[in-house]
Design a protein around this motif. Structure first.
Motif, mmCIF file in Angstrom:
data_model
loop_
_atom_site.group_PDB
_atom_site.id
_atom_site.type_symbol
_atom_site.label_atom_id
_atom_site.label_comp_id
_atom_site.label_asym_id
_atom_site.label_seq_id
_atom_site.Cartn_x
_atom_site.Cartn_y
_atom_site.Cartn_z
ATOM 1 N N CYS A 163 0.857 -1.183 0.000
ATOM 2 C CA CYS A 163 0.000 0.000 0.000
ATOM 3 C C CYS A 163 0.897 1.239 0.000
ATOM 4 C CB CYS A 163 -0.902 0.007 1.234
ATOM 5 S SG CYS A 163 -1.733 -1.568 1.551
ATOM 6 N N ALA B 223 -7.681 -2.914 7.636
ATOM 7 C CA ALA B 223 -7.606 -2.291 6.304
ATOM 8 C C ALA B 223 -8.429 -3.154 5.351
ATOM 9 C CB ALA B 223 -6.165 -2.192 5.812
ATOM 10 N N LEU C 108 -10.268 -3.281 1.063
ATOM 11 C CA LEU C 108 -10.441 -2.716 -0.271
ATOM 12 C C LEU C 108 -11.883 -2.941 -0.716
ATOM 13 C CD1 LEU C 108 -9.289 -1.529 -2.964
ATOM 14 C CD2 LEU C 108 -8.872 -3.896 -3.666
ATOM 15 N N PHE D 103 -16.381 -5.633 0.297
ATOM 16 C CA PHE D 103 -14.949 -5.403 0.460
ATOM 17 C C PHE D 103 -14.224 -6.656 0.938
ATOM 18 C CE2 PHE D 103 -17.142 -3.886 4.286
ATOM 19 C CZ PHE D 103 -16.429 -4.459 5.339
ATOM 20 N N ASN E 88 -12.223 6.280 5.573
ATOM 21 C CA ASN E 88 -12.032 6.109 4.136
ATOM 22 C C ASN E 88 -10.837 6.969 3.745
ATOM 23 O OD1 ASN E 88 -12.111 6.477 1.307
ATOM 24 N ND2 ASN E 88 -14.289 5.989 1.237
ATOM 25 N N THR F 193 -9.166 7.013 0.979
ATOM 26 C CA THR F 193 -9.186 7.499 -0.407
ATOM 27 C C THR F 193 -9.873 8.859 -0.467
ATOM 28 O OG1 THR F 193 -9.362 5.197 -1.128
ATOM 29 C CG2 THR F 193 -9.815 6.883 -2.781
ATOM 30 N N THR G 220 -18.393 6.233 0.463
ATOM 31 C CA THR G 220 -17.526 5.188 -0.092
ATOM 32 C C THR G 220 -18.037 4.659 -1.425
ATOM 33 O OG1 THR G 220 -16.818 4.566 2.117
ATOM 34 C CG2 THR G 220 -16.539 2.910 0.388
ATOM 35 N N ASP H 54 -12.244 2.259 -3.215
ATOM 36 C CA ASP H 54 -11.785 2.994 -2.025
ATOM 37 C C ASP H 54 -11.120 2.070 -1.008
ATOM 38 O OD1 ASP H 54 -12.867 5.182 -3.220
ATOM 39 O OD2 ASP H 54 -14.417 5.567 -1.709
ATOM 40 N N THR H 55 -10.211 2.637 -0.235
ATOM 41 C CA THR H 55 -9.565 1.930 0.866
ATOM 42 C C THR H 55 -10.201 2.371 2.182
ATOM 43 O OG1 THR H 55 -7.453 1.836 -0.321
ATOM 44 C CG2 THR H 55 -7.371 1.526 2.064
ATOM 45 N N CYS I 120 -9.763 1.962 6.395
ATOM 46 C CA CYS I 120 -8.733 1.542 7.352
ATOM 47 C C CYS I 120 -9.022 2.106 8.744
ATOM 48 C CB CYS I 120 -7.337 1.948 6.873
ATOM 49 S SG CYS I 120 -7.094 3.706 6.707
ATOM 50 N N VAL J 174 -3.437 3.805 1.630
ATOM 51 C CA VAL J 174 -4.333 3.554 0.495
ATOM 52 C C VAL J 174 -3.765 2.420 -0.338
ATOM 53 C CG1 VAL J 174 -5.389 5.849 0.274
ATOM 54 C CG2 VAL J 174 -3.212 5.379 -0.861
ATOM 55 N N MET J 175 -4.662 1.609 -0.899
ATOM 56 C CA MET J 175 -4.249 0.502 -1.744
ATOM 57 C C MET J 175 -4.192 0.930 -3.207
ATOM 58 S SD MET J 175 -6.138 -2.580 0.143
ATOM 59 C CE MET J 175 -6.536 -1.864 1.702
#
Length: 705
Positions: free
Chosen positions: A287, A307, A309, A325, A340, A342, A380, A384-385, A387, A395-396
């Motif tokens: 990430c 975390a 995705l 997710f 979130n 992202t 979301t 989006d990531t 965590c 972020v992924m």
């Protein structure tokens, strides 16, 4: 699921080209494991994993579906994915959420481009694989031919762990190559009789067993030494070494059977739990810290910070939005607050949900490796990531949105549909990364782009069913462009006086072609202040505005270099607008002399067809102004590679079906732009201008109605 049980979790996708029986195999796995009460069938709409009305109607998987089963104390989360080209982006996205795949292989030696694309995606994501040769109860099937396809077409190091007993309608069971036992099936219950091998089956099984031992021994020096010394290996050693080899993607174990007859599904489930990896056997996910840009790795450990995705979104007009997710690390809890990263916003989970086909069941929590869903997150969206804000924020890598290959103009049928269509389409785009929508600045049409005609047509069906919006599709517009072949200079001078302050702008422009694909380039060569600095951006803006309008037929102009090298101004009357107008006038005047041309988009096509149709297919491609680049033999047919103008293949699918009696298929992707031949360019200009005049007249008539 307790922390220590992550080793007893498998999250896998069932993948393969369309028509290999993925959904039927998934249903057979669920039924055999006791997760569903009966063996569902996609053909009659009873499949647990194909439940969208469009899937039932068309008898194909359109989107990924999820379910879970328990097999020998191992929890298996299944993702059933689409296999047809139009819906492959959904499959590629789903692969980001799993730890391994079961690749279904066609038993008819007709491995298609879709399988190659899926295989390439598993390579890129470094996903461990096992293969299942499906539908062996059908006519014209061959396990040996499928094995050859796996090795030659996909490049797999394939070893058979089960081989078929009988073939086609006489297919009754499989041989377990390691146990050297025949497993025969009397009905679709999944129960089998274990029997000794006949002499003929024994000879075939011993050949397969030797190949298996050799392949496994080659992956480990100590095993190889033992095998060369003793000539055999213990079954336990083989299983352990095979698991390690699959995780490292050195070997692809192959199984066989039939989902419809529920043959060979038990051994396949054994293979999923024995050879495919648990989440914590996969490499940590790479990430990024969104603030510093530094890399961050997150292992699939329940004790690590949370975390996840978000790789899929489902919009239901009644239930709202469902975010699906994959938990990358840590735990998810019902009613937990998450971040979130992202969108830099806080979210709160409502009830966590486990997916069971079209249904969901509530769960209190889930751990790393699981795929779960939650409803009604406010900000979301897909990609989006999520965590834990208290831990290191990360972020992924983003999900890729594929470029659309076919576009249609969407025309709402009624005024009410017009008002609802844009918002409804936006919701479908949130569900489907392969859809794009924009409004044409010239025609004001809503343009919907997707992976093919079927993709767009099914989107329209969903629009009607989910949101009660009726639209018509109009012929896709070809994205022609314009450019120039020559160099020219011209003056643009705008002078206006109408009482009070006037308007004055004057510039000299040089235009010349840029290399194809370089785009627009603006150069400021003004010296001595003949045009003040503050008006140079106005000159560029005037040119850019004219680029969009085009010159010959109103198509955007590309690959042009424009240099402003001289001009004059007036202390009082010069203004931004005056220089914009002057630049536009000068640019148009220069274009007249710079040999303007029409560029047409060229697509690269790969057409798969039977040998006997090859001549007709090539002749047809030539008639479409296509250039055939080469041919490859594949299975019982040919793959023809060509480049063809996009305008010539907008309605190619029905024509190809007709030429090949339904046995041909093709894929296309945008390649490049080329100058349209003069007669073609003249026709494009004439037709485009006529269509614009007609649209203008219609608009004028409406305004006065």
């Amino acid at each position: 699921m307790a922390v220590e049980e992550i080793g007893r979790l498998r999250t896998i996708a069932i993948v393969g080209q369309g028509g290999t029986g993925k959904t039927q195999a998934a249903d057979a796995m669920l039924f055999t494991a006791g997760a569903t009460p009966r063996l569902g069938r996609p053909d009659d709409g009873s499949a647990a994993m194909d439940f969208e009305p469009e899937e039932t109607k068309h008898h194909i998987s359109i989107s990924s579906a999820f379910n879970h089963l328990n097999w020998k104390k191992t929890e298996v989360i299944l993702a059933d994915t689409p296999g047809y080209t139009a819906f492959l982006p959904e499959t590629i996205t789903t692969l980001r959420a799993v730890d391994g795949v079961v690749m279904l292989i066609s038993p008819g030696a007709d491995t298609k481009v879709e399988s190659e694309k899926i295989w390439a995606a598993t390579e890129e994501l470094k996903l461990p694989r096992i293969a299942f040769v499906s539908r062996l109860d059908r006519e014209r099937t061959s396990f040996d031919a499928a094995m050859k396809d796996l090795e030659k077409v996909l490049g797999a190091r394939a070893v058979a762990l089960t081989i078929p007993i009988g073939e086609e309608l006489g297919f009754t069971g499989v041989v377990d190559v390691l146990a050297m036992k025949a497993l025969t099936y009397a009905d679709t219950s999944g129960k089998f009789k274990e029997e000794e091998l006949s002499a003929e089956l024994k000879a075939r099984a011993e050949t397969a067993r030797t190949a298996l031992f050799e392949a496994v021994a080659e992956t480990d020096d100590a095993l190889l030494e033992k095998y060369l010394d003793k000539g055999t290996l213990d079954d336990g050693e083989v299983r352990a070494a095979l698991h390690a080899a699959v995780v490292e993607r050195k070997i692809t174990p192959v199984f066989c059977g039939s989902g419809a007859k529920n043959i060979g599904i038990g051994p396949l489930l054994d293979a999923v739990t024995t050879y495919l990896p648990a989440p914590n056997e996969r490499p940590a996910v790479e990430c990024q810290n969104p603030v510093t840009g530094e890399p961050v790795t997150r292992p699939a450990e329940p004790a690590a910070p949370f975390a996840a995705l978000v790789f899929k979104t489902i919009i239901d007009p009644f239930a709202g939005k469902l975010s699906i997710f994959r938990i990358i690390s840590g735990r998810a809890q019902t009613d937990a607050g998450v971040f979130n990263s992202t969108r830099e916003s806080k979210e709160r989970f409502g009830q966590l949900l486990r997916l069971e086909g079209k249904k969901q069941s509530p769960i209190a929590g889930a751990i790393a490796g699981e795929i779960v869903a939650v409803a009604k997150l406010k900000d979301t969206t897909t990609g989006d990531t999520l965590c834990d804000e208290k831990a290191q924020v990360l972020v992924m890598p983003p999900l890729t949105r594929p470029a659309g290959v076919m576009s249609f103009a969407i025309h709402p049928k009624t005024k009410g549909d017009e008002e609802k269509s844009s918002a409804a389409l936006q919701k479908l785009i949130e569900e489907d990364l392969a859809l794009e929508m924009h409004r044409d600045p010239q025609t004001h049409d809503i343009i919907l782009s997707g992976t093919g005609q079927m993709h767009i047509e099914i989107t329209v069906e969903k629009l009607r069913r989910k949101f009660n919006v009726d639209v018509e599709l109009q012929a896709p517009k070809v994205p022609y462009k314009e450019t120039i072949k020559g160099r020219a200079e011209a003056q643009g001078k705008y002078k206006r006086q109408s009482g009070g302050r006037g308007q004055y702008g004057d510039c000299w422009l040089k235009v010349e072609p840029n290399p194809r694909g370089k785009g627009f380039e603006f150069v400021d060569n003004i010296v001595g202040g003949v045009i003040p600095r503050n008006f140079i951006p106005s000159v560029e803006k005037g040119v850019r505005n004219t680029l969009v309008e085009g010159h010959l037929a109103g198509y955007p102009m590309v690959d042009v270099k424009v240099t402003v090298f001289d001009g004059s101004y007036h202390d009082v009357d010069s203004s931004d607008m005056a220089f914009q107008i002057a630049a536009s006038m000068g640019f148009k005047a220069a274009l007249e002399k710079a040999k303007p041309i029409i560029l047409e988009p060229i697509v690269a096509v790969e057409v798969a067809c039977p040998d006997e149709c090859m001549g007709d297919v090539i002749g047809d491609l030539n008639s479409r102004r296509g250039k055939v680049l080469g041919m490859d033999s594949k299975g019982h047919g040919q793959v023809i590679k060509a480049q063809v103008p996009m305008s010539e293949v907008l309605k190619y699918a029905p024509d190809l079906r007709s030429i090949t009696s339904g046995r041909g298929s093709f894929e296309q992707h945008f390649s490049h732009y080329e100058e349209a031949p003069a007669p073609v360019a003249e026709k494009i200009i004439k037709e485009t201008l006529a269509a614009r005049e007609a649209a203008g007249a219609k608009s004028h008539a409406h305004a006065h109605a």
